[in-house]
Design an enzyme around this catalytic site. Sequence first.
Site, PDB file in Angstrom:
ATOM      1  N   TYR A   1      35.378  30.306  38.671  1.00 52.78           N
ATOM      2  CA  TYR A   1      34.215  30.556  37.813  1.00 52.78           C
ATOM      3  C   TYR A   1      34.452  30.019  36.398  1.00 52.78           C
ATOM      4  CZ  TYR A   1      36.783  34.817  36.343  1.00 52.78           C
ATOM      5  OH  TYR A   1      37.722  35.704  35.888  1.00 52.78           O
TER       6      TYR A   1
ATOM      7  N   TYR B   1      31.318  38.213  39.567  1.00 54.47           N
ATOM      8  CA  TYR B   1      31.762  39.608  39.622  1.00 54.47           C
ATOM      9  C   TYR B   1      30.562  40.539  39.681  1.00 54.47           C
ATOM     10  CZ  TYR B   1      36.587  38.513  38.229  1.00 54.47           C
ATOM     11  OH  TYR B   1      37.874  38.044  38.179  1.00 54.47           O
TER      12      TYR B   1
ATOM     13  N   HIS C   1      42.841  39.879  40.660  1.00 55.46           N
ATOM     14  CA  HIS C   1      43.541  40.720  39.688  1.00 55.46           C
ATOM     15  C   HIS C   1      44.271  41.831  40.440  1.00 55.46           C
ATOM     16  CE1 HIS C   1      41.386  39.072  36.122  1.00 55.46           C
ATOM     17  NE2 HIS C   1      40.421  38.866  37.004  1.00 55.46           N
TER      18      HIS C   1
ATOM     19  N   ARG D   1      38.248  29.240  35.627  1.00 50.36           N
ATOM     20  CA  ARG D   1      39.368  30.000  36.173  1.00 50.36           C
ATOM     21  C   ARG D   1      39.639  29.519  37.595  1.00 50.36           C
ATOM     22  NH1 ARG D   1      41.504  34.472  34.894  1.00 50.36           N
ATOM     23  NH2 ARG D   1      43.295  33.209  35.375  1.00 50.36           N
TER      24      ARG D   1
ATOM     25  N   HIS E   1      41.297  33.618  41.820  1.00 51.94           N
ATOM     26  CA  HIS E   1      42.367  34.586  41.536  1.00 51.94           C
ATOM     27  C   HIS E   1      41.929  35.992  41.902  1.00 51.94           C
ATOM     28  CE1 HIS E   1      39.809  34.672  37.965  1.00 51.94           C
ATOM     29  NE2 HIS E   1      40.157  35.933  37.838  1.00 51.94           N
TER      30      HIS E   1
HETATM   31 FE    FE Z   1      38.915  37.260  36.762  1.00 56.31          FE
END
Ligand code: FE
Lengths: 230, 242
Positions: free
Chosen positions: B147, B108, B162, B157, B160
Site C-alpha cells: 500500500y 486496513y 505487524h 510499503r 507485511h
Molecule cells: Fe502496516
Amino acid sequence: MVQKLDYLKETPSQTAGPYVHIGLAPGAAGFDIYQQELGWDIAGPNAKGERIRVEGIVIDATGSPVKDVMLEAWQANSEGVYAHPESPGEVEEGFRGWGRVITDFETGEWGFDTIKPGPVAARAAMGGEVRPAADEELQDAYGRGHAGLRQMAPHINLWIVARGINIGLNTRIYFEDEAEANAEDPVMNLIEWERRRKTLIATRTLRDGLPVYRFDIKLQGEDETVFFDI
Amino acid sequence: MTTPAEFYERDRAWHPPAQTPIYKTSVTRSPQYALLSLQQSVSEITGPTFGHTDIDPLDRDLIHNYAKDGGSAIGERIILHGRVLDENARPIPNTLVEIWQANAGGRYRHKKDTYLAPIDPNFGGCGRTLTDENGHYYFRTVKPGAYPWRNYVNSWRPAHIHMSIFGTAFCQRLITQCYFEGDPLIERCPIVNTIPDMAAQGQLVAALDMNATIPLDTIAYKFDIVLRGRRSTMFENRLDGN
Ligand SMILES: [Fe+3]
C-alpha cells in the site's frame, strides 16, 4: 578463526505504525471482532489498595499531542507483588497488573483505572538483599526471600509504541504523594540531572473523590521524559 | 537453588535507532537524550501471562475470524508459522502472539485508512494465538497487499504483517513487522531501512516454506521470532553479590 558463539540475535523492532489499534485494541478503535479484549482491566474487582485513575497525553517535539499511541502498563499490587511466579508473594484473584490503552483519536488523551501499587523490592546491586528465604517469609518461585533492605518507590512501568517510534519506549510513572519514597528510590537516584526526575512523577488531584494522577509524556524537546534501556 | 537472572542487554545497534530521517515521522517522535540504562529489577524481569481462557481458537484464523457465515476472506491464502525463541535458542512456550495487517488489496479496516482499495467485508485483519509447548505458533490468513503511504511522494510499503510478542518479561516486549521473501519493495522501504544492519533486515523476511504448504489449498511462510535471552545461573554469586 575462533569458535562461533551459537546465540541468536533478537528480532529487530519495527514501528507499530498508524493502525496498531486494529491488532491490539480493535474494540477501542471501533472494530468489534474478539469475544474478549485484553488489557482493559488491570486490577480486577478483588484488588486491595487505593483505587486510582492515571491520565495523560503524549507530546511530540512540536508540542502537539500524539494521537495514535498505544501504551501498556505493568505494575505490582498494593503490596508490591507482581502477578508473576518470580515475584514473591500472591496477588488477589483477578489481579493481572497489566493494561493496555490507546489515545483518543481527536485529543490524544489516554487514561486507565487501577489501584496504586506498593513499593517493590530493589535488586541486590541497588542495595536490596536476596537470599534463601526464611520459613515464614514470602518466597518466589526459586525459593528466594527478599529482605527488602532497599525498596523501589511505588511505580507503574510503561511501554509506549506509535507510528514514528522505531522501538518501544520504556519509562516509569512515580507518584507525587510519595515524595519520601521517591527521594530514596534507587532508579530515581540514577538520574543524574535532578530536574529531569520530575518528568517521571505524576501529579495528583481529586475528581469526585477519586484520586486522578496526571502523567504527560514528552517524547522530545524541553522536559523530555526520561526513558530507560532496560 | 536456581536464581532468576537478568536478560542480556539489548543490542541497540541491531535495532533501528530512534531518529531515522528517511522515515519522516520519527523525526519529531524520537527522544534526543540517551536512554538511561537500568540494571533489571523484579519490575523488568516479570511480565504479564496469558492463558487459553483469554483467547478463542478461531482468533488465529484471519480467513474466517471476521467472515460472515460460510464466507471467507479474499486473497492469496497463506499459513504464517514459526517459533518464538530466545537468544539462547530455547523455545518460549505459551506466549501471546498478536498480528494485524491490511487485506489483499492493501487496505486496513481502520477509519484512518482512506486508500482507494476496497474493504473486504469478510476480512477483519487481526489475529492472536499462544505458542504451544515447543514455542510454535501458526496463523491462517491472506497475504496482505502493498500500500502507498505518505513519506516520500511515491512510497509503498512492502507486503507485511505487524506482530506483537510478549515473552515472559516486560523487558522482552516487542513489536515488529514480518515481510515476505522475494518482495522487491522490501529494499526500497524507508521503514525497513531504519534498521542499519542488512543481516538484521533479513531477519524480518519470512521464507517461503514449501514443506508446510498444503497442496491445492494454502501456501506457507515461516517466520521465527527471537526475544531477548537470559543469563544462565552459573555465575549467580557474582550476580547477586557484586
Ligand atoms: Fe502496516
